[in-house]
Write an enzyme that holds these catalytic residues in place. Structure first.
Site, PDB file in Angstrom:
ATOM      1  N   ALA A 336       0.833  -1.205   0.000  1.00  0.00           N
ATOM      2  CA  ALA A 336       0.000   0.000   0.000  1.00  0.00           C
ATOM      3  C   ALA A 336       0.873   1.262   0.000  1.00  0.00           C
ATOM      4  CB  ALA A 336      -0.972  -0.039   1.178  1.00  0.00           C
ATOM      5  N   SER A 337       0.393   2.309   0.638  1.00  0.00           N
ATOM      6  CA  SER A 337       1.041   3.621   0.519  1.00  0.00           C
ATOM      7  C   SER A 337       2.380   3.713   1.233  1.00  0.00           C
ATOM      8  CB  SER A 337       0.103   4.709   1.058  1.00  0.00           C
ATOM      9  OG  SER A 337      -1.079   4.775   0.278  1.00  0.00           O
ATOM     10  N   THR A 338       2.765   2.705   1.981  1.00  0.00           N
ATOM     11  CA  THR A 338       4.069   2.749   2.651  1.00  0.00           C
ATOM     12  C   THR A 338       5.220   2.812   1.657  1.00  0.00           C
ATOM     13  OG1 THR A 338       4.125   0.332   2.785  1.00  0.00           O
ATOM     14  CG2 THR A 338       3.220   1.508   4.682  1.00  0.00           C
TER      15      THR A 338
END
Length: 660
Positions: A336-338
């Protein structure tokens, strides 16, 4: 008349001839006997003189037997020298059939006396074993006797002349499930283990050993932990019964291993994940030392040591929460956005973005010529932004556009250099590689071509991209170290208890994993992560408010199931296992980071709900104990405190459930 005529016709006897013939025959017989005697004497001389050494060795082999002696297995400690894997005496009850006055009666009497859990089938098996081995060899009746049973037997031993108590060292894990996925466990050697040992030329060293490392550190460092077998040289009679010991060569104990893990941080991670599915890994990004690594739920490894029952193992296998999986190294999750700070590094180095880039983030992104809308997490969009604000607010549309312009080939190449889709090099074997997709991978896997829409999803860490939590932590460790490779590891050092061999360490890696055109790119990406925590719009500002240390981080919310083009995400309408995963990666301090933590919590919604507060709690605990030593008593008290809090939490949940 006829008889008289016949006697007159018979020739007279020649006595001289017969004496000469007899004499010749006697000489031949004598010479033959002499020759046989010489052959016998020659053969005797050959055996007794020429082949003396050879046949003396054979005779000694029949008279002398080598009895292997198992070495004591090395102990495992945490970084504060608190023991995590111990060797404890295991008391077993044995009986020698030839010394027993009545084997069946003695077994039945011992069963009643010691309250042994033996049924008729168990007794029958013991009797069968006694029939197919020599009567002077002991037969095991029961294992794992407790101290009370040992004491009762000692008082009544005179009644059972053939019975005795034998003490053997067995592995014991005092903190049960707390360290299972890191340390692993030992269990009985099976056929596959024997095959591997023989192939490696180590089978003889396990002649007296019953157990071998099966998972985690116990398996990875088996050669260090096991030690070297010794032996007793004993004299035996013609039936194989031992008469006396002639010589003793003591076994060499295995190396003691000290881990990089801090047991206090490990207990904290376990406490934070109580009742949840997820994982936490904390490491030193400078040298790769793992400070905590917990996967929830876990399981108790001690039953595997004693020999786990089919019913117990079946319960673990059928558990829908999959406790046997190490979610830190084996769980495959969309990052995801990590990964957005990592995408910034790629964009800067490929001249796709720079510090002057201005991008307008609307409610969705569309590829040229396509009607499909890739929506942002904020339904009205974010407006104008640069690379720093894009990371701070985690604007999906910015990274959709960046990924579309970069293409999957460039993204895969850079993310491979960050360690995605590759082994991290951690010193346990239970590790998955995740998946950093490419065009060829999709063609091989699905028999379909890669399309630009696949790349757009990759830009926010979704789609076909999966990684392990440890891969994600390592990638961000490389980010903190300006592209230098970081190898996560659990071994701090291994020590030979005899002092003969030097200690064994894992040195930090100094190789560059990802070179960039301008070293300032690393600062730019980290600045965006610091705004996530400290900026006015940062997605982690609430969870990390008022910290006593400077911290940077990145949140991520990974969808498990897709939703329709015009639909909105509604967690309440989904099954629990279909709800979003929450991820958070953080490091501290901002300048020269010394600690990094990565958290994933399954099916509990956005990162800000559980994952970010969990990361904050881990960092708070790290800075609280950083310069404070810890002893076993303190750790025991901490464990009891956490257990009391967890019991109270479970009680409150039960009350709430009954209300509803």
């Amino acid at each position: 008349m006829f008889f008289l005529s016949s006697r007159r016709l018979r020739p007279p006897r020649n006595n001289d001839f017969e004496r000469r013939l007899f004499k010749k025959r006697l000489i031949v017989a004598f010479l033959f006997m002499v020759m046989l005697s010489l052959v016998l004497l020659g053969n005797l001389a050959y055996l007794q003189v020429i082949c003396y050494s050879k046949y003396q060795t054979r005779a000694n082999d029949n008279r002398i037997k080598l009895v292997p002696q198992a070495p004591s297995r090395g102990l495992i400690y945490d970084r504060n020298h608190i023991i995590l894997a111990d060797n404890r005496p295991l008391f077993s009850l044995e009986i020698v059939p030839e010394n027993s006055r009545g084997l069946r009666d003695d077994i039945a009497a011992l069963k009643d006396l010691l309250k042994l859990e033996l049924d008729d089938d168990d007794i029958a098996k013991i009797l069968d074993r006694s029939r197919y081995q020599r009567k002077f060899l002991p037969v095991t009746i029961a294992e794992n006797l407790n101290e009370i049973q040992v004491a009762v037997f000692a008082v009544n031993q005179y009644r059972f002349p053939g019975a005795r108590i034998e003490a053997k060292l067995k592995r014991y894990y005092p903190y049960s499930e707390t360290f299972t996925h890191a340390i692993g466990y030992v269990a009985r050697i099976n056929h596959d283990d024997l095959t591997q040992l023989e192939a490696r030329g180590k089978l003889n060293n396990y002649a007296a050993t019953n157990d071998i490392g099966k998972q985690g550190i116990e398996k990875y460092y088996e050669d260090l932990l096991h030690g070297i077998s010794g032996y007793r040289e004993v004299e035996v009679d013609s039936r194989g019964r031992e008469i006396r010991t002639l010589n003793l060569v003591s076994p060499t104990p295995g190396n003691d291993i000290t881990l990089t893990i801090d047991a206090r941080l490990q207990l904290k991670a376990q406490h934070l994940l109580h009742g949840k599915r997820g994982a936490i890994v904390m490491m030193n990004p400078r040298n790769g030392e793992i400070l905590a690594m917990f996967s929830s739920p876990a399981y108790d490894p001690n039953p595997f040591v004693r020999g786990i029952k089919s019913r117990e193992y079946g319960a673990l296998l059928s558990n829908p929460d999959r406790p046997l999986i190490n979610r830190v190294t084996q769980g495959g999750y969309s990052p995801a956005s990590t990964v957005k700070p990592l995408m910034i590094i790629m964009g800067l180095n490929e001249d796709l973005v720079n510090t002057s880039t201005r991008f307008f983030g609307g409610p969705f992104f569309q590829m040229p010529g396509s009607s499909h809308k890739f929506r942002d997490w904020r339904k009205w969009g974010h407006g104008w932004m640069d690379i720093f604000r894009a990371v701070e607010i985690s604007a999906d549309t910015f990274f959709y556009d960046l990924a579309f312009r970069a293409g999957i080939d460039r993204i895969s190449r850079y993310m491979n250099q960050f360690g995605m889709g590759k082994s991290t090099g951690i010193d346990i074997y239970e590790e998955s590689l995740g998946n950093m997709p490419t065009k060829s991978w999709k063609k091989k896997r699905f028999k379909r071509d890669w399309v630009p829409g696949d790349t757009v999803s990759i830009g926010i860490g979704q789609g076909y991209w999966t990684s392990t939590l440890l891969q994600l932590a390592r990638a961000h460790a490389i980010l903190t170290q300006n592209g230098r490779n970081v190898r996560p590891h659990l071994l701090q050092f291994a020590r030979d208890p005899t002092g003969v061999s030097p200690n064994i360490y894992i040195p930090p890696d100094s190789a560059i994993a990802l070179p960039v055109k301008d070293s300032r790119y690393w600062d730019y990406a980290r600045t965006g992560m610091c705004l996530v925590i400290n900026g006015p719009e940062g997605t982690g500002r609430r969870a990390f408010a008022h910290t006593s240390y400077s911290v940077c981080g990145k949140s991520g919310t990974a969808q498990i199931v897709g939703i329709k083009q015009d639909a909105r995400y509604n967690a309440g309408a989904l099954r629990e296992t279909h709800r979003d995963n929450g991820l958070f990666v953080a490091f501290a301090n901002k300048e020269d980071p010394e600690v990094l933590v990565a958290v994933i919590v399954e099916n509990m919604g956005g990162a800000g709900k559980v994952a970010a507060p969990t990361a904050r709690a881990m960092l708070d605990e790290y800075f609280r104990i950083r310069d404070t030593p810890c002893g076993a008593d303190e750790l025991r008290a901490l464990k009891e405190q956490y257990q009391a809090e967890e019991e109270q939490e479970d009680l409150e949940k039960m009350k709430e459930k009954r209300k509803n």
